[in-house]
Motif scaffolding. Structure first.
Motif, PDB file in Angstrom:
ATOM      1  N   GLN A 105       0.825  -1.207   0.000  1.00  0.00           N
ATOM      2  CA  GLN A 105       0.000   0.000   0.000  1.00  0.00           C
ATOM      3  C   GLN A 105       0.859   1.256   0.000  1.00  0.00           C
ATOM      4  OE1 GLN A 105      -2.433  -0.464   3.497  1.00  0.00           O
ATOM      5  NE2 GLN A 105      -3.834  -1.920   2.536  1.00  0.00           N
ATOM      6  N   VAL A 106       1.905   1.240   0.814  1.00  0.00           N
ATOM      7  CA  VAL A 106       2.781   2.402   0.915  1.00  0.00           C
ATOM      8  C   VAL A 106       3.512   2.656  -0.402  1.00  0.00           C
ATOM      9  CG1 VAL A 106       4.847   3.307   2.041  1.00  0.00           C
ATOM     10  CG2 VAL A 106       3.069   2.218   3.416  1.00  0.00           C
ATOM     11  N   LYS A 107       4.026   1.596  -1.021  1.00  0.00           N
ATOM     12  CA  LYS A 107       4.748   1.740  -2.289  1.00  0.00           C
ATOM     13  C   LYS A 107       3.826   2.198  -3.416  1.00  0.00           C
ATOM     14  CE  LYS A 107       8.384   0.991  -3.580  1.00  0.00           C
ATOM     15  NZ  LYS A 107       9.516   1.938  -3.796  1.00  0.00           N
ATOM     16  N   GLU A 108       2.590   1.772  -3.377  1.00  0.00           N
ATOM     17  CA  GLU A 108       1.641   2.212  -4.395  1.00  0.00           C
ATOM     18  C   GLU A 108       1.369   3.706  -4.274  1.00  0.00           C
ATOM     19  OE1 GLU A 108      -2.790   1.052  -6.166  1.00  0.00           O
ATOM     20  OE2 GLU A 108      -2.165   0.289  -4.204  1.00  0.00           O
ATOM     21  N   ARG A 109       1.292   4.179  -3.030  1.00  0.00           N
ATOM     22  CA  ARG A 109       1.006   5.601  -2.812  1.00  0.00           C
ATOM     23  C   ARG A 109       2.239   6.475  -3.048  1.00  0.00           C
ATOM     24  NH1 ARG A 109      -2.607   7.371   2.283  1.00  0.00           N
ATOM     25  NH2 ARG A 109      -3.857   5.768   1.260  1.00  0.00           N
ATOM     26  N   TYR A 110       3.401   5.957  -2.667  1.00  0.00           N
ATOM     27  CA  TYR A 110       4.631   6.748  -2.792  1.00  0.00           C
ATOM     28  C   TYR A 110       5.707   5.932  -3.510  1.00  0.00           C
ATOM     29  CZ  TYR A 110       2.280   9.664   0.647  1.00  0.00           C
ATOM     30  OH  TYR A 110       1.372  10.465   1.291  1.00  0.00           O
ATOM     31  N   PRO A 111       5.554   5.712  -4.799  1.00  0.00           N
ATOM     32  CA  PRO A 111       6.467   4.831  -5.535  1.00  0.00           C
ATOM     33  C   PRO A 111       7.897   5.344  -5.641  1.00  0.00           C
ATOM     34  CG  PRO A 111       4.980   5.971  -7.042  1.00  0.00           C
ATOM     35  CD  PRO A 111       4.472   6.240  -5.662  1.00  0.00           C
ATOM     36  N   ASP A 112       8.104   6.635  -5.483  1.00  0.00           N
ATOM     37  CA  ASP A 112       9.446   7.197  -5.639  1.00  0.00           C
ATOM     38  C   ASP A 112      10.199   7.380  -4.319  1.00  0.00           C
ATOM     39  OD1 ASP A 112       9.099   7.392  -8.414  1.00  0.00           O
ATOM     40  OD2 ASP A 112       8.092   9.335  -8.205  1.00  0.00           O
ATOM     41  N   GLN A 113       9.526   7.103  -3.211  1.00  0.00           N
ATOM     42  CA  GLN A 113      10.156   7.266  -1.902  1.00  0.00           C
ATOM     43  C   GLN A 113      11.062   6.072  -1.607  1.00  0.00           C
ATOM     44  OE1 GLN A 113      10.109   9.765   0.477  1.00  0.00           O
ATOM     45  NE2 GLN A 113      11.538   8.473   1.617  1.00  0.00           N
ATOM     46  N   LEU A 114      12.204   6.322  -0.967  1.00  0.00           N
ATOM     47  CA  LEU A 114      13.093   5.252  -0.536  1.00  0.00           C
ATOM     48  C   LEU A 114      12.680   4.750   0.844  1.00  0.00           C
ATOM     49  CD1 LEU A 114      16.539   6.794  -1.583  1.00  0.00           C
ATOM     50  CD2 LEU A 114      15.221   5.045  -2.802  1.00  0.00           C
ATOM     51  N   PHE A 115      12.717   3.424   1.018  1.00  0.00           N
ATOM     52  CA  PHE A 115      12.277   2.824   2.279  1.00  0.00           C
ATOM     53  C   PHE A 115      13.341   1.880   2.843  1.00  0.00           C
ATOM     54  CE2 PHE A 115       8.276   3.979   0.244  1.00  0.00           C
ATOM     55  CZ  PHE A 115       7.616   4.616   1.286  1.00  0.00           C
ATOM     56  N   MET A 116      13.440   1.892   4.173  1.00  0.00           N
ATOM     57  CA  MET A 116      14.365   1.030   4.902  1.00  0.00           C
ATOM     58  C   MET A 116      13.576   0.080   5.788  1.00  0.00           C
ATOM     59  SD  MET A 116      17.256   2.263   7.663  1.00  0.00           S
ATOM     60  CE  MET A 116      18.029   1.122   8.825  1.00  0.00           C
ATOM     61  N   ALA A 117      13.976  -1.190   5.796  1.00  0.00           N
ATOM     62  CA  ALA A 117      13.345  -2.202   6.626  1.00  0.00           C
ATOM     63  C   ALA A 117      14.148  -2.390   7.908  1.00  0.00           C
ATOM     64  CB  ALA A 117      13.263  -3.521   5.865  1.00  0.00           C
ATOM     65  N   GLY A 155      11.131  -5.712  -1.697  1.00  0.00           N
ATOM     66  CA  GLY A 155      11.579  -4.560  -2.469  1.00  0.00           C
ATOM     67  C   GLY A 155      11.990  -3.342  -1.674  1.00  0.00           C
ATOM     68  N   PHE A 156      12.262  -3.518  -0.386  1.00  0.00           N
ATOM     69  CA  PHE A 156      12.804  -2.400   0.388  1.00  0.00           C
ATOM     70  C   PHE A 156      14.133  -1.967  -0.221  1.00  0.00           C
ATOM     71  CE2 PHE A 156       9.769  -3.794   3.547  1.00  0.00           C
ATOM     72  CZ  PHE A 156       9.486  -2.638   4.282  1.00  0.00           C
ATOM     73  N   ASP A 157      14.370  -0.664  -0.229  1.00  0.00           N
ATOM     74  CA  ASP A 157      15.612  -0.132  -0.804  1.00  0.00           C
ATOM     75  C   ASP A 157      16.823  -0.387   0.087  1.00  0.00           C
ATOM     76  OD1 ASP A 157      14.425   1.499  -3.158  1.00  0.00           O
ATOM     77  OD2 ASP A 157      13.236   2.093  -1.416  1.00  0.00           O
TER      78      ASP A 157
END
Length: 229
Positions: free
Chosen positions: A118-130, A145-147
């Motif tokens: 859901q988060v990636k769909e809303r903010y596809p260009d944001q970088l995310f850390m797990a 697919g976490f960056d």
């Protein structure tokens, strides 16, 4: 944004956080703490809450790993647990947003898989850390697919109880590095310059250091306890 993040490679990120029950809890203080970290050579900052991040951005131009810590009654997940926290962070647009990726159900019963989609769909260009606590969680976050894959939660969950990142020459980090394709951020119990250097030598993208730099009450405690022996 992604170009800015590249300056973190091989370098130090300082976690500037103080919770409400800590003496340095203040966005003003965290802004100055981040500035002090920059003057000391930090390449990035990890920070908690929209308010602290906004203040830090007014004091430094360093890339930020942003989180919001918040407790919910129906879940033990507290690091950026829901879309509400994501939205708050997007108000200030940190270069990277970190979230708990330890596998427990989030508030409302959402799995990590569903929430992250859901988060990636809303903010596809944001970088995310797990923020992970086990090798298995790190591999799963990598597959989602976490960056960035972080070792932030090692030792802080039931499934990782008793584990320490630096045991056996950072065995946990070495195994994660061997099994994931995304960049690994070393974080947790890295409390000496020598340990920080070692995790970079092993192949970590960057290293996050927190309490040993930014929580004076804990640093003081180590001295006081040693003298009391």
């Amino acid at each position: 944004m992604k170009e800015c993040v590249e300056q973190l490679k091989g370098r130090l990120v300082v976690s500037c956080q103080a919770l409400p029950d800590e003496p340095l809890h203040s966005s003003f203080i965290m802004g100055r703490m981040a500035l002090a970290a920059k003057q000391g050579g930090a390449a990035g900052i990890r920070a908690n809450t929209r308010e602290d991040i906004r203040e830090i951005q007014s004091q430094t131009d360093l890339p930020i790993i942003g989180i919001v810590k918040r407790d919910y009654e129906d879940s033990g997940i507290y690091i950026t647990p829901t879309m509400k926290e994501i939205e708050e962070l997007m108000d200030v647009k940190p270069e990277i947003i970190a979230m708990d990726a330890t596998g427990g159900l989030r508030p409302g019963g959402l799995t990590l898989d569903t929430f992250f989609a859901q988060v990636k769909e809303r903010y596809p260009d944001q970088l995310f850390m797990a923020d992970c606590s086990t090798i298995e969680e790190a591999v799963h976050a990598d597959e989602l697919g976490f960056d960035f894959i972080g070792t932030t939660m090692v030792g802080y969950t039931k499934q990782s109880q008793g584990d320490r990142i630096e045991a056996d020459d950072f065995e946990i980090i070495r195994k994660i590095l061997a099994q994931v394709k995304h960049r690994v951020i070393a974080e947790g119990n890295i409390d000496t310059p020598e340990k920080a250097k070692r995790v970079i030598e092993l192949g970590s993208f960057c290293v996050v250091v927190g309490s040993i730099i930014t929580r004076p009450q804990l640093i003081t405690k180590t001295f006081a306890e040693k003298l009391a022996e």
